[in-house]
Design a protein around this motif. Structure first.
Motif, PDB file in Angstrom:
ATOM      1  N   PHE A  30       0.834  -1.196   0.000  1.00  0.00           N
ATOM      2  CA  PHE A  30       0.000   0.000   0.000  1.00  0.00           C
ATOM      3  C   PHE A  30       0.875   1.255   0.000  1.00  0.00           C
ATOM      4  CE2 PHE A  30      -2.848  -3.206   1.678  1.00  0.00           C
ATOM      5  CZ  PHE A  30      -4.029  -2.918   1.029  1.00  0.00           C
ATOM      6  N   ASP A  31       0.607   2.130  -0.952  1.00  0.00           N
ATOM      7  CA  ASP A  31       1.276   3.428  -1.025  1.00  0.00           C
ATOM      8  C   ASP A  31       0.311   4.480  -0.491  1.00  0.00           C
ATOM      9  OD1 ASP A  31       2.642   5.714  -1.560  1.00  0.00           O
ATOM     10  OD2 ASP A  31       2.884   5.372  -3.710  1.00  0.00           O
ATOM     11  N   VAL A  32       0.501   4.865   0.769  1.00  0.00           N
ATOM     12  CA  VAL A  32      -0.416   5.799   1.432  1.00  0.00           C
ATOM     13  C   VAL A  32       0.176   7.201   1.503  1.00  0.00           C
ATOM     14  CG1 VAL A  32      -1.628   4.048   2.778  1.00  0.00           C
ATOM     15  CG2 VAL A  32       0.496   5.007   3.660  1.00  0.00           C
ATOM     16  N   THR A  33       1.030   7.525   0.548  1.00  0.00           N
ATOM     17  CA  THR A  33       1.663   8.846   0.548  1.00  0.00           C
ATOM     18  C   THR A  33       0.620   9.959   0.481  1.00  0.00           C
ATOM     19  OG1 THR A  33       3.581   7.903  -0.588  1.00  0.00           O
ATOM     20  CG2 THR A  33       3.370  10.295  -0.596  1.00  0.00           C
ATOM     21  N   GLN A  34      -0.424   9.767  -0.312  1.00  0.00           N
ATOM     22  CA  GLN A  34      -1.439  10.805  -0.496  1.00  0.00           C
ATOM     23  C   GLN A  34      -2.677  10.567   0.364  1.00  0.00           C
ATOM     24  OE1 GLN A  34      -0.780  13.482  -2.277  1.00  0.00           O
ATOM     25  NE2 GLN A  34       1.204  12.652  -2.872  1.00  0.00           N
ATOM     26  N   PHE A  35      -2.576   9.774   1.423  1.00  0.00           N
ATOM     27  CA  PHE A  35      -3.717   9.505   2.296  1.00  0.00           C
ATOM     28  C   PHE A  35      -4.352  10.826   2.762  1.00  0.00           C
ATOM     29  CE2 PHE A  35      -5.469   9.176   6.558  1.00  0.00           C
ATOM     30  CZ  PHE A  35      -6.274   8.058   6.458  1.00  0.00           C
ATOM     31  N   PRO A  36      -5.705  10.934   2.780  1.00  0.00           N
ATOM     32  CA  PRO A  36      -6.696   9.904   2.438  1.00  0.00           C
ATOM     33  C   PRO A  36      -7.199   9.978   1.006  1.00  0.00           C
ATOM     34  CG  PRO A  36      -7.791  11.728   3.505  1.00  0.00           C
ATOM     35  CD  PRO A  36      -6.350  12.123   3.391  1.00  0.00           C
ATOM     36  N   MET A  37      -6.509  10.707   0.131  1.00  0.00           N
ATOM     37  CA  MET A  37      -6.913  10.814  -1.269  1.00  0.00           C
ATOM     38  C   MET A  37      -6.065   9.885  -2.119  1.00  0.00           C
ATOM     39  SD  MET A  37      -9.147  13.195  -0.707  1.00  0.00           S
ATOM     40  CE  MET A  37      -9.578  13.732  -2.353  1.00  0.00           C
ATOM     41  N   ASP A  38      -5.770   8.704  -1.607  1.00  0.00           N
ATOM     42  CA  ASP A  38      -4.846   7.813  -2.280  1.00  0.00           C
ATOM     43  C   ASP A  38      -5.584   6.759  -3.091  1.00  0.00           C
ATOM     44  OD1 ASP A  38      -5.764   6.881   0.228  1.00  0.00           O
ATOM     45  OD2 ASP A  38      -4.330   5.248   0.153  1.00  0.00           O
ATOM     46  N   SER A  39      -4.864   6.145  -4.020  1.00  0.00           N
ATOM     47  CA  SER A  39      -5.349   5.009  -4.788  1.00  0.00           C
ATOM     48  C   SER A  39      -4.292   3.916  -4.730  1.00  0.00           C
ATOM     49  CB  SER A  39      -5.632   5.405  -6.240  1.00  0.00           C
ATOM     50  OG  SER A  39      -4.460   5.904  -6.860  1.00  0.00           O
ATOM     51  N   GLN A  40      -4.726   2.674  -4.762  1.00  0.00           N
ATOM     52  CA  GLN A  40      -3.831   1.533  -4.628  1.00  0.00           C
ATOM     53  C   GLN A  40      -3.945   0.651  -5.859  1.00  0.00           C
ATOM     54  OE1 GLN A  40      -1.845   1.717  -2.103  1.00  0.00           O
ATOM     55  NE2 GLN A  40      -2.985   3.340  -1.058  1.00  0.00           N
ATOM     56  N   SER A  41      -2.852  -0.011  -6.181  1.00  0.00           N
ATOM     57  CA  SER A  41      -2.815  -0.953  -7.290  1.00  0.00           C
ATOM     58  C   SER A  41      -2.333  -2.292  -6.753  1.00  0.00           C
ATOM     59  CB  SER A  41      -1.881  -0.449  -8.397  1.00  0.00           C
ATOM     60  OG  SER A  41      -1.835  -1.360  -9.468  1.00  0.00           O
ATOM     61  N   CYS A  42      -3.212  -3.295  -6.782  1.00  0.00           N
ATOM     62  CA  CYS A  42      -2.903  -4.612  -6.246  1.00  0.00           C
ATOM     63  C   CYS A  42      -2.912  -5.639  -7.378  1.00  0.00           C
ATOM     64  CB  CYS A  42      -3.908  -5.014  -5.168  1.00  0.00           C
ATOM     65  SG  CYS A  42      -3.888  -3.908  -3.734  1.00  0.00           S
ATOM     66  N   THR A  43      -2.027  -6.601  -7.276  1.00  0.00           N
ATOM     67  CA  THR A  43      -1.835  -7.593  -8.331  1.00  0.00           C
ATOM     68  C   THR A  43      -2.122  -8.986  -7.802  1.00  0.00           C
ATOM     69  OG1 THR A  43      -0.133  -6.213  -9.362  1.00  0.00           O
ATOM     70  CG2 THR A  43      -0.185  -8.527  -9.995  1.00  0.00           C
ATOM     71  N   VAL A  44      -2.835  -9.779  -8.615  1.00  0.00           N
ATOM     72  CA  VAL A  44      -3.079 -11.189  -8.335  1.00  0.00           C
ATOM     73  C   VAL A  44      -2.598 -11.971  -9.550  1.00  0.00           C
ATOM     74  CG1 VAL A  44      -4.776 -12.960  -7.773  1.00  0.00           C
ATOM     75  CG2 VAL A  44      -5.066 -10.635  -6.906  1.00  0.00           C
ATOM     76  N   ARG A  45      -1.682 -12.917  -9.359  1.00  0.00           N
ATOM     77  CA  ARG A  45      -1.141 -13.711 -10.456  1.00  0.00           C
ATOM     78  C   ARG A  45      -1.492 -15.186 -10.269  1.00  0.00           C
ATOM     79  NH1 ARG A  45       5.031 -12.464 -10.410  1.00  0.00           N
ATOM     80  NH2 ARG A  45       4.582 -12.426  -8.171  1.00  0.00           N
ATOM     81  N   SER A  46      -2.028 -15.777 -11.326  1.00  0.00           N
ATOM     82  CA  SER A  46      -2.298 -17.211 -11.360  1.00  0.00           C
ATOM     83  C   SER A  46      -1.264 -17.852 -12.278  1.00  0.00           C
ATOM     84  CB  SER A  46      -3.719 -17.473 -11.864  1.00  0.00           C
ATOM     85  OG  SER A  46      -3.966 -18.861 -11.937  1.00  0.00           O
TER      86      SER A  46
END
Length: 452
Positions: free
Chosen positions: A157-173
């Motif tokens: 989680f990149d919370v640098t801009q909290f609380p106006m932040d967005s996160q990018s999460c990856t799921v690999r199969s």
């Protein structure tokens, strides 16, 4: 006669049981057994089928709901609908040959047929919450796994801009033991919209989360990975989340801003009231409570230090400095030591430039009761007194010289200083007023950072 009756009754009973048995078999049991035996003899259980179409296992994934996001642990929990299937001519049959044309699909226990060795790399916990079996259709498609899947996935989680932040999460199969030499992983265009080798996951059944929303399309990309020198195929799913900031703005940022603004009132409290220091410390403690509540939400990460944490830390130091200034102002104002102020400071405090910051200059009165003067002539008289003190300390105690100096200063009117505490009161006012302007400047800068 009796024996003939018993034989007839026995034959009738056997006939009834035989009819019932045939009826059960005609209910589909025999067709099911026959079809299952055929499929088990045609589809392998531990290896990929040799006649698997395109030698490809297809992957279908649809996100249903975000269950929980644990930022401190770096884990988010999400529910998917997942299908893993492949085509093989060995699984085809003619429904007309079984069950009078009604047996066109069959559900069997998990592990009856071959299941691809696909693993979810980022998953820390995997739970299948619905159907656990396998499905086979007359068209030749084998659903090796089809279920609702609940995943706990690691995410940075990149919370640098909290609380106006967005996160990018990856799921690999990815493949685990077998390689592309055994089978490939693919995505069918029938279910996804391809865009330059990327596919957008459908989210028509997605249930909205009250803290996070999906920012943009969920992208699925087939790609190659590696493991111990072996090339493995995998499908990467990238999910971008945007935080709904309203709660944190109302519960943390707004109270923080209000309390920080209230700290300005410290400079409007008179030093003689006795509440200046206590009010400043109260505001500081309240800010510490808000700071602690913020730290309970955010992860303890040194890679992505939140801007809100740095801002609140700076404000904490600023308010601490304001407390020290308040203590200094109160102490100077009351002049607890009872010392007389140096003449140089008294001269500076009598300058008219103090009017620019709203402070009335220090007044110096003559013995004749004339109007208060703070001009350059009075300053020169104070300087002459200073020179006299230096000469008296450095010269020999010559009566002639002493009489000469006193005679030269006979025409100078003696200067009566104001009360001993009055210069210290003015000095305290000057320090308090300068600190007020500095506080306003810093306060405006912090608010501009928060708005940005």
């Amino acid at each position: 006669m009796y024996m003939s009756f018993m034989v007839t009754l026995l034959l009738s009973t056997i006939t009834v049981y035989a009819e019932n048995f045939n009826g059960n078999l005609s209910n589909g049991v025999a067709d099911e057994r026959q079809l299952l035996e055929k499929l088990q003899n045609s589809i392998p259980k531990y290896t990929p089928p040799y006649d698997m179409v395109n030698k490809t296992v297809y992957f279908y994934l649809e996100m249903l709901q975000i269950l929980n996001v644990d930022q401190k642990m770096g884990i988010w929990e999400v529910k998917f609908f997942v299908d893993i299937y492949y085509y093989t001519p060995s699984a085809k049959w003619d429904p007309k040959e079984y069950g009078n044309g009604t047996l066109d699909a069959m559900v069997v226990p998990a592990g009856t047929f071959w299941t691809p060795d696909l693993v979810l790399i980022e998953a820390t916990d995997t739970t299948y919450t619905a159907f656990m079996g396998q499905g086979v259709f007359a068209s030749g498609v084998v659903y090796a796994s089809s279920s609702l899947l609940t995943l706990k996935v690691t995410c940075s989680f990149d919370v640098t801009q909290f609380p106006m932040d967005s996160q990018s999460c990856t799921v690999r199969s990815s493949q685990f033991l077998l390689t592309p030499h055994n089978y490939h992983i693919g995505i069918e265009d029938e279910y996804y919209e391809p865009k330059s080798k990327q596919y957008e996951m459908p989210i028509t059944a997605y249930y909205e989360n009250d803290q996070w929303e999906i920012a943009g399309p969920v992208v699925m990309t087939p790609q190659n990975g590696s493991w111990h020198g072996e090339t493995l195929e995998e499908i990467e799913v990238i999910i971008r989340l945007y935080r709904r900031p309203e709660f944190y703005l109302a519960a943390i940022i707004f109270p923080f801003t209000v309390l920080y603004s209230l700290s300005i009132l410290t400079f409007f409290i008179p030093a003689e009231s006795g509440e200046k220091v206590s009010f400043s410390i109260t505001v500081l403690l309240a800010q510490m409570i808000i700071f602690a509540s913020l730290l309970d939400v955010l992860p303890a990460s040194s890679l992505h230090l939140p801007q809100a944490v740095m801002t609140m830390g700076f404000v904490f130091m600023h308010l601490s400095a304001s407390c020290l200034v308040a203590v200094l102002v109160v102490n100077i104002h009351h002049n607890s030591s009872g010392r007389r102020m140096w003449s140089v400071f008294r001269i500076l405090l009598s300058l008219k430039i103090l009017h620019l910051i709203g402070i009335k200059p220090l007044a110096v009165k003559t013995s004749s009761g004339d109007e208060t003067k703070t001009d350059s002539k009075l300053v020169s008289k104070l300087a002459e007194n200073r020179v006299l003190d230096q000469i008296n300390c450095s010269c020999e105690h010559s009566l002639k010289m002493e009489m000469l100096l006193k005679k030269s200063l006979q025409n100078v009117e003696p200067v009566e200083h104001a009360d001993i505490n009055q210069p210290w009161v003015v000095l305290a006012q000057v320090i308090d007023r300068v600190s007020f302007f500095v506080h306003i400047f810093v306060w405006g800068y912090v608010l501009s950072v928060l708005r940005g």
